[in-house]
Motif scaffolding. Structure first.
Motif, PDB file in Angstrom:
ATOM      1  N   LYS B  47       0.832  -1.216   0.000  1.00 49.42           N
ATOM      2  CA  LYS B  47       0.000   0.000   0.000  1.00 49.42           C
ATOM      3  C   LYS B  47       0.860   1.256   0.000  1.00 49.42           C
ATOM      4  O   LYS B  47       0.505   2.264  -0.605  1.00 49.42           O
ATOM      5  CB  LYS B  47      -0.928   0.008   1.212  1.00 49.42           C
ATOM      6  CG  LYS B  47      -2.083  -0.944   1.077  1.00 49.42           C
ATOM      7  CD  LYS B  47      -2.903  -0.971   2.356  1.00 49.42           C
ATOM      8  CE  LYS B  47      -3.928  -2.067   2.308  1.00 49.42           C
ATOM      9  NZ  LYS B  47      -4.570  -2.273   3.621  1.00 49.42           N
ATOM     10  N   PHE B  79      -2.001  -1.779  -9.229  1.00 52.23           N
ATOM     11  CA  PHE B  79      -2.075  -2.325  -7.874  1.00 52.23           C
ATOM     12  C   PHE B  79      -3.176  -3.359  -7.780  1.00 52.23           C
ATOM     13  O   PHE B  79      -4.323  -3.111  -8.154  1.00 52.23           O
ATOM     14  CB  PHE B  79      -2.313  -1.177  -6.879  1.00 52.23           C
ATOM     15  CG  PHE B  79      -2.407  -1.601  -5.444  1.00 52.23           C
ATOM     16  CD1 PHE B  79      -3.384  -1.074  -4.607  1.00 52.23           C
ATOM     17  CD2 PHE B  79      -1.518  -2.513  -4.909  1.00 52.23           C
ATOM     18  CE1 PHE B  79      -3.467  -1.449  -3.273  1.00 52.23           C
ATOM     19  CE2 PHE B  79      -1.598  -2.904  -3.578  1.00 52.23           C
ATOM     20  CZ  PHE B  79      -2.578  -2.364  -2.759  1.00 52.23           C
ATOM     21  N   PRO B  81      -4.945  -5.195  -4.874  1.00 52.61           N
ATOM     22  CA  PRO B  81      -4.994  -5.195  -3.410  1.00 52.61           C
ATOM     23  C   PRO B  81      -5.362  -6.572  -2.857  1.00 52.61           C
ATOM     24  O   PRO B  81      -5.929  -7.394  -3.567  1.00 52.61           O
ATOM     25  CB  PRO B  81      -6.105  -4.182  -3.102  1.00 52.61           C
ATOM     26  CG  PRO B  81      -6.969  -4.204  -4.308  1.00 52.61           C
ATOM     27  CD  PRO B  81      -6.136  -4.592  -5.476  1.00 52.61           C
ATOM     28  N   HIS B  83      -7.557  -7.195  -0.546  1.00 45.78           N
ATOM     29  CA  HIS B  83      -8.973  -7.347  -0.208  1.00 45.78           C
ATOM     30  C   HIS B  83      -9.824  -7.515  -1.454  1.00 45.78           C
ATOM     31  O   HIS B  83      -9.518  -6.999  -2.519  1.00 45.78           O
ATOM     32  CB  HIS B  83      -9.468  -6.130   0.568  1.00 45.78           C
ATOM     33  CG  HIS B  83      -8.825  -6.011   1.913  1.00 45.78           C
ATOM     34  ND1 HIS B  83      -8.970  -6.954   2.896  1.00 45.78           N
ATOM     35  CD2 HIS B  83      -8.017  -5.065   2.418  1.00 45.78           C
ATOM     36  CE1 HIS B  83      -8.280  -6.594   3.956  1.00 45.78           C
ATOM     37  NE2 HIS B  83      -7.695  -5.446   3.695  1.00 45.78           N
ATOM     38  N   ALA B  85     -12.094  -6.248  -3.309  1.00 50.74           N
ATOM     39  CA  ALA B  85     -12.722  -4.935  -3.523  1.00 50.74           C
ATOM     40  C   ALA B  85     -13.189  -4.821  -4.961  1.00 50.74           C
ATOM     41  O   ALA B  85     -12.368  -4.765  -5.882  1.00 50.74           O
ATOM     42  CB  ALA B  85     -11.721  -3.834  -3.206  1.00 50.74           C
ATOM     43  N   ILE B  86     -14.510  -4.799  -5.123  1.00 46.74           N
ATOM     44  CA  ILE B  86     -15.086  -4.764  -6.478  1.00 46.74           C
ATOM     45  C   ILE B  86     -16.420  -4.046  -6.408  1.00 46.74           C
ATOM     46  O   ILE B  86     -17.111  -4.099  -5.404  1.00 46.74           O
ATOM     47  CB  ILE B  86     -15.270  -6.233  -6.985  1.00 46.74           C
ATOM     48  CG1 ILE B  86     -14.072  -6.644  -7.825  1.00 46.74           C
ATOM     49  CG2 ILE B  86     -16.526  -6.419  -7.794  1.00 46.74           C
ATOM     50  CD1 ILE B  86     -14.141  -8.043  -8.313  1.00 46.74           C
ATOM     51  N   ARG B 143     -10.148  -8.600 -10.905  1.00 47.23           N
ATOM     52  CA  ARG B 143      -9.318  -7.533 -10.308  1.00 47.23           C
ATOM     53  C   ARG B 143      -7.957  -7.490 -10.966  1.00 47.23           C
ATOM     54  O   ARG B 143      -7.353  -6.417 -11.120  1.00 47.23           O
ATOM     55  CB  ARG B 143      -9.192  -7.731  -8.802  1.00 47.23           C
ATOM     56  CG  ARG B 143     -10.510  -7.486  -8.094  1.00 47.23           C
ATOM     57  CD  ARG B 143     -10.397  -7.331  -6.600  1.00 47.23           C
ATOM     58  NE  ARG B 143      -9.923  -8.493  -5.918  1.00 47.23           N
ATOM     59  CZ  ARG B 143      -8.829  -8.502  -5.147  1.00 47.23           C
ATOM     60  NH1 ARG B 143      -8.103  -7.418  -4.997  1.00 47.23           N
ATOM     61  NH2 ARG B 143      -8.472  -9.609  -4.543  1.00 47.23           N
TER      62      ARG B 143
END
Lengths: 284, 310, 262
Positions: B47, B79, B81, B83, B85-86, B143
C-alpha cells in the motif's frame, strides 16, 4: 471467542446447547452498540424525560423543597403523569434515534459481510437469529424508557408522593414501553434487512417516521378525519398512551385502534423478517 | 540495473501498531517476491508503494517520485490489493473500463483494452455479467484484469493467486512471467513459498515489519528443509515405532505423548525421515492413523531463524 | 492527467449506475408522496374549499416545507455521507485514491453525479406536485412560483450535499450528526434573533421563499430574512466552500488502513 471473517465479528462464544442458543449473537450485538462512541450519551439523553419525571415526583413528595411548583400543581394522579411521559414527542423521536443507532447495522452488516451462510451453517434456526437481533435492539430501547418509568413507579410509594396509583397504571407502565420497544426493534430490522448500507437503512427509518407523520397530519387536516392519523407513528404513540393510561385522547379516533396498531405492525414486521431470512437460510 | 522502486529507511505505523520498520530496498525490472507470514507487513508495504499510505518515516519512490497522492506517478502503477474490492453491481466490463479510464485511457482505448484484459484472464465470455455473480476466483481474475488494463510499468500484486484454481494459477503465472519478460517491474507478495518458487528466484523475506533476508529462493527453500521439524505420528504401534526410529539417522529426538498413541519426532532432515518411516511401516506392517507436521510452513522457518525455536 | 478530464470521466462513470440503484427508486417514491396527496385532495373534491383560504396557504407552505426543509436535506445527507462512505465500506476507495487523476477532481465528479441525480429525484415529485398544487389552489403565478421554488430546491440541495459531503469525510457518525444538525440545530436556531439564525442553510432557503417564512404565529417577528441576492450568493458560497474543504481533506488523507466497520 469471537468468530471473525474479514474483520467482521459474528458472535462471541460457543453456541449453547441448552436454553437460548443465540445468546452469543445477542450479547455481541449488545456489546458492539454499548461500546460505540456516544452510546451512553444517547441513552442518557433518551432517559432525560424519565429523570425529570423522577424529580417531579420528589418535588411532589417534598413540597417544602419548593421545586417545580408550577409543574407539579396539576399532577393529581399517576396515570396522567405517565400519559404525558409516554406521549411526549421528544421520547418518541429519541426512540427512533436509538433504534437507528442500535439497529440499523445489525442485519445490514450481516448482509454486507455475507454472514448468513456462516450463521445458518450452525445449528441455528431463523427464530434464534431473529430473536437475538431483535433482542439486542429491544435491550437498548427498554433501557431508557422502561427502566426510568419503573423507577418512577417505585419512587411514588417510596417517597410517599401524593399520587393515586391504580392497577391499570402499574400494568401500563410495565407493559406499554415493552410493546413500543418491540415495535421499534422489529420495525428497524424489517427496514434494514433490505439494504447492505447501514447509512441508507438509518435514513429510511427516519424518513418513514417523519413522512408518515406528515402524511397523517396533512391527510387528517385536509379530509377532516382524524382516523388518517393512524399513519403517523408519533400520533399513534400519544393516542395509545391515552388508551393505556385512560387519559383524554388527543385525537378524534378510537384510542384502542392506536394501541393495537403496535402489536399488529410488530407482527407484520416479524413476518417480513421471517420471510426474508428464510430466503437467506435456504440459499446457503 | 535500473531500480524503479526504492525505499530508504521506510517505516509505517498505525497508532501503536508497527506496519513496516526501517525497510531499505531497491527493486528493478523482473519479478521480485515479497515473502512473509501473515501480519509481517507485506500488505502495508504494498500500500505504501501503491500510494495508498503515507510513510511515517523514511521514503519510498517509484521512478524517482513519491507515490502518495501523486496522481502523475500512479499512472504507471498497477495495484492488485489483498482485499476483495469490487463494484458488485457493475458488469465486469464496466469495472475494468472504469479502471482503465481512471488511469487516463480514452473512451475508445478503455473499451479495447478492457476487452483485451478480460480475455487475458479468461473472462471475456462473462464480461456483461455483474461482478456479484462471480465466484471468488473469478473476482480475483477480474481484479487482475483491472490492474493490468492500463499497461503499467510497475505491478504490485498482493496475493494474486489466492483462491485461483490450479489451471488458472498456471496461466496467471505465465502471464506474470510475460510481464516481466517485457521489462515490467513486478512485485508479488505471498505467504506461500511454492507460489513464488515457480515465478522468481529473487525473494525478499519480511518479518515483523523488517526485511529479514533477501536473495535467492533456493536458499530459502533449503532453510525450510533443514530447519528442525516436529512430526507427529498417531499409531497404535507408537512404542514399536519409537524403538525402531530412535536408532535411525534423521531422528534427533522421540517423545511419546500421554495417550500412548501419539509420537512426536524431531528431525533436521524431514524428507529422509519420511522415507525411513514409510519403509519401516511397510517392512514391519505397522498401522499409522495420522501423520502431520506442525511446522512445515513459513512461520516455523521464521521462528527458527529468529531463534525462538531450537 | 487533466483535472477536468478526471471530473468529467468520474461524473459519467457514476451518473448512470446511481440511477439504476434500488435506493434511487426508494427516494423517487418518497418524492412522489406529496403529489399523491395533492391528487387525493383534488379527486376528493376538497380543493375548492382551500382556494384563497388560510388553510390553502398552510397546505402550500407545508408542501414546500416537505421538499425544502425535510426531503431535500435528508437526500443531501444520504448523498454526502455515502459519497465516500460506501467506497470505504466496500474497500473500492483504493481505485479512486490510486487514480491517475487528481483526487479533488474525482471527488468533485462523483459529487456532481450524485447531487445532480438527487436534485432530479427531488424534481421528479416536486415539479408535477407544485404545478398540480398551484392549479388545485388556483394560484395565479404557479409557473413562476414553480421555477423560483425549483431553483431554490436545486440550490439548497446542492448546498446541503456539499455540507454533508464535508461532514461525511470529516467525521464518523455523520448520519446522526447530520440529523441533529437539520432537525435539531436548524429548527431551534431559526428562532434566535441576530447572527445565530444566519448559521443555518435553512435561513437562506427561507429568505428566498416567502411562503416558508412563518408570517403567522408567535415566532414570526424573530425571522429576519436576508435579501434574495445575499441568500443566493451565500448558498452558492456554502456549496463551493464545503466542497472545496471536502476535496482538500480527501486529497491528503490516507484510506489504505480503513476497514469495513468504522
Amino acid at each position: 471467542m469471537a468468530v471473525r471473517e474479514r474483520g467482521y465479528e459474528h458472535w462471541s462464544g460457543r453456541l449453547q446447547e441448552e436454553g437460548w442458543r443465540a445468546w452469543p449473537i445477542f450479547s455481541l450485538g449488545v456489546k458492539k452498540v454499548w461500546h460505540k462512541r456516544y452510546a451512553k450519551l444517547l441513552l442518557s439523553s433518551t432517559a432525560f424525560p424519565g429523570l425529570i419525571l423522577l424529580l417531579l415526583v420528589i418535588a411532589l413528595a417534598k413540597p417544602e423543597l419548593k421545586l417545580f411548583t408550577s409543574q407539579i400543581k396539576n399532577m393529581v394522579d399517576a396515570q396522567t403523569m405517565f400519559y404525558h411521559y409516554f406521549a411526549n414527542g421528544f421520547l418518541s423521536l429519541m426512540l427512533v434515534i436509538v433504534s437507528i443507532f442500535s439497529g440499523s447495522e445489525l442485519i445490514s452488516g450481516d448482509l454486507q459481510a455475507n454472514a448468513f451462510p456462516l450463521y445458518f451453517s450452525r445449528p441455528l434456526a431463523r427464530r434464534d437469529y431473529l430473536s437475538a437481533k431483535i433482542g439486542a435492539v429491544f435491550f437498548f430501547l427498554v433501557l431508557p424508557t422502561f427502566l426510568p418509568a419503573v423507577l418512577v413507579l417505585a419512587a411514588i410509594p417510596t417517597f410517599s408522593a401524593p399520587l393515586a396509583l391504580s392497577l391499570r397504571t402499574i400494568a401500563g407502565v410495565m407493559v406499554f414501553p415493552l410493546i413500543l420497544a418491540l415495535f421499534f426493534a422489529s420495525f428497524t430490522l424489517a427496514v434494514s434487512i433490505f439494504t447492505r448500507s447501514k447509512r441508507f437503512s438509518g435514513l429510511i427509518i427516519f424518513l418513514i417516521y417523519m413522512a408518515t407523520d406528515l402524511i397523517g397530519t396533512l391527510s387528517s387536516a385536509l379530509l377532516g378525519k382524524d382516523g388518517f392519523l393512524l399513519f403517523s407513528i408519533q400520533k399513534n404513540i400519544s393516542q395509545a398512551a391515552a388508551f393505556v393510561f385512560t387519559a383524554k385522547p388527543p385525537h378524534d379516533f378510537p384510542a384502542s385502534w392506536a394501541f393495537f396498531f403496535f402489536p399488529a405492525m410488530t407482527l407484520v414486521c416479524l413476518f417480513i423478517l421471517d420471510r426474508v431470512v428464510r430466503r437467506f437460510e435456504t440459499s446457503r | 540495473m535500473n531500480y524503479l522502486l526504492r525505499t530508504e529507511n521506510l517505516s509505517k505505523w498505525y497508532g501503536n501498531i508497527l506496519g513496516v520498520s526501517d525497510l531499505s530496498l531497491e527493486i528493478g525490472s523482473g519479478i521480485t517476491g515479497l515473502l512473509g507470514p501473515n501480519g509481517a507487513g507485506k500488505s502495508t508495504f504494498m500500500k505504501l508503494a501503491a500510494g495508498q499510505l503515507k510513510p511515517s518515516l523514511g521514503s519510498i519512490t517509484i521512478a524517482g517520485a513519491k507515490p502518495f497522492a501523486n496522481h502523475e506517478i500512479l499512472r504507471i502503477i498497477g495495484f492488485f490489493p489483498e482485499h476483495d474490492a469490487i463494484y458488485q453491481n457493475w458488469p465486469a466490463r464496466d469495472f475494468v473500463r472504469f479502471n482503465a479510464g481512471l488511469h487516463g485511457l480514452s473512451v475508445r482505448q478503455a473499451e479495447t483494452e478492457s476487452m483485451k484484459a478480460l480475455a487475458l484472464v479468461g473472462l471475456e465470455d462473462v464480461a456483461e455479467r455483474k461482478a456479484a455473480t462471480f465466484s471468488f476466483g473469478m473476482k480475483q481474475r477480474l481484479r487482475l484484469a483491472a490492474c493490468l488494463v492500463h499497461d503499467p510499468d510497475v505491478f504490485l500484486l498482493d496475493e494474486p493467486l489466492r483462491g485461483i484454481d490450479p489451471l488458472w494459477r498456471i496461466r496467471i503465472s505465465d502471464l506474470i512471467r510475460s510481464l516481466a519478460a517485457n521489462g515490467k517491474t513486478v512485485l508479488i507478495s505471498t505467504h506461500v513459498l511454492p507460489e513464488l518458487e515457480h515465478l522468481t528466484e529473487e525473494i525478499v523475506l519480511i518479518h515483523q515489519g523488517k526485511v529479514f533476508a533477501s536473495g535467492n529462493v533456493h536458499y530459502i527453500r533449503s532453510l525450510l528443509d533443514r530447519h528442525p521439524h516436529l512430526i507427529n505420528v498417531i499409531s497404535p504401534d507408537a512404542r514399536l515405532l519409537a524403538a525402531e526410529l530412535i536408532c535411525r539417522d534423521p531422528v534427533n529426538g522421540v517423545e511419546i505423548e500421554a495417550d500412548g498413541k501419539t509420537l512426536s519426532l524431531r528431525t533436521e532432515n524431514r524428507d529422509l525421515l519420511y522415507r525411513e518411516l514409510t519403509r519401516l511401516v511397510v517392512e514391519k506392517k505397522l498401522a499409522v492413523e495420522e501423520l502431520s507436521s506442525q511446522d512445515d510452513n513459513l512461520q516455523s522457518v521464521f521462528d527458527y531463524l529468529t531463534g525462538r525455536r531450537l | 492527467m487533466n483535472a477536468w478530464t478526471g471530473l468529467v470521466f468520474t461524473f459519467k462513470s457514476y451518473y448512470v449506475p446511481i440511477w439504476k440503484h434500488k435506493r434511487t427508486r426508494v427516494f423517487i417514491f418518497f418524492s412522489l408522496l406529496p403529489l399523491l396527496i395533492t391528487m387525493l385532495v383534488y379527486f376528493a373534491g376538497i380543493s375548492t374549499g382551500l382556494r384563497g383560504t388560510w388553510q390553502g396557504e398552510i397546505y402550500f407552505s407545508n408542501f414546500l416545507a416537505y421538499y425544502l426543509q425535510f426531503f431535500s436535506p435528508l437526500l443531501a445527507l444520504f448523498t454526502g455521507v455515502s459519497l465516500l462512505g460506501d467506497e470505504i465500506d466496500d474497500r473500492t476507495i483504493i481505485y479512486l485514491t490510486g487514480s491517475a487523476f487528481p483526487r479533488f477532481s474525482i471527488l468533485t465528479g462523483k459529487f456532481l453525479a450524485l447531487s445532480s441525480v438527487m436534485i432530479l429525484v427531488a424534481f421528479a415529485g416536486f415539479l408535477p406536485a407544485m404545478l398540480l398544487t398551484g392549479m388545485v389552489l388556483d394560484r395565479s403565478a404557479v409557473f413562476l412560483e414553480t421555477v423560483n421554488a425549483g431553483g431554490v430546491l436545486a440550490l439548497s440541495t446542492l448546498a446541503y450535499c456539499a455540507l454533508f459531503t464535508f461532514l461525511g469525510i470529516f467525521m464518523k457518525r455523520a448520519v446522526l450528526f447530520g440529523l441533529l444538525l437539520v432537525f435539531g440545530w436548524e429548527n431551534v436556531v431559526q428562532y434566535l434573533p441576530g447572527l445565530t439564525q444566519k448559521l443555518t442553510v435553512n435561513y437562506y432557503v427561507k429568505s428566498l421563499l416567502p411562503n416558508l417564512q412563518q408570517s403567522k404565529g408567535p415566532f414570526a417577528f424573530l425571522m429576519q430574512p436576508a435579501t434574495p441576492l445575499a441568500a443566493l450568493l451565500v448558498l452558492l458560497f456554502i456549496a463551493l466552500i464545503f466542497l472545496f474543504a471536502a476535496g482538500l481533506i480527501f486529497s491528503f488523507r490516507e484510506y489504505g488502513s480503513q476497514t469495513v466497520n468504522d
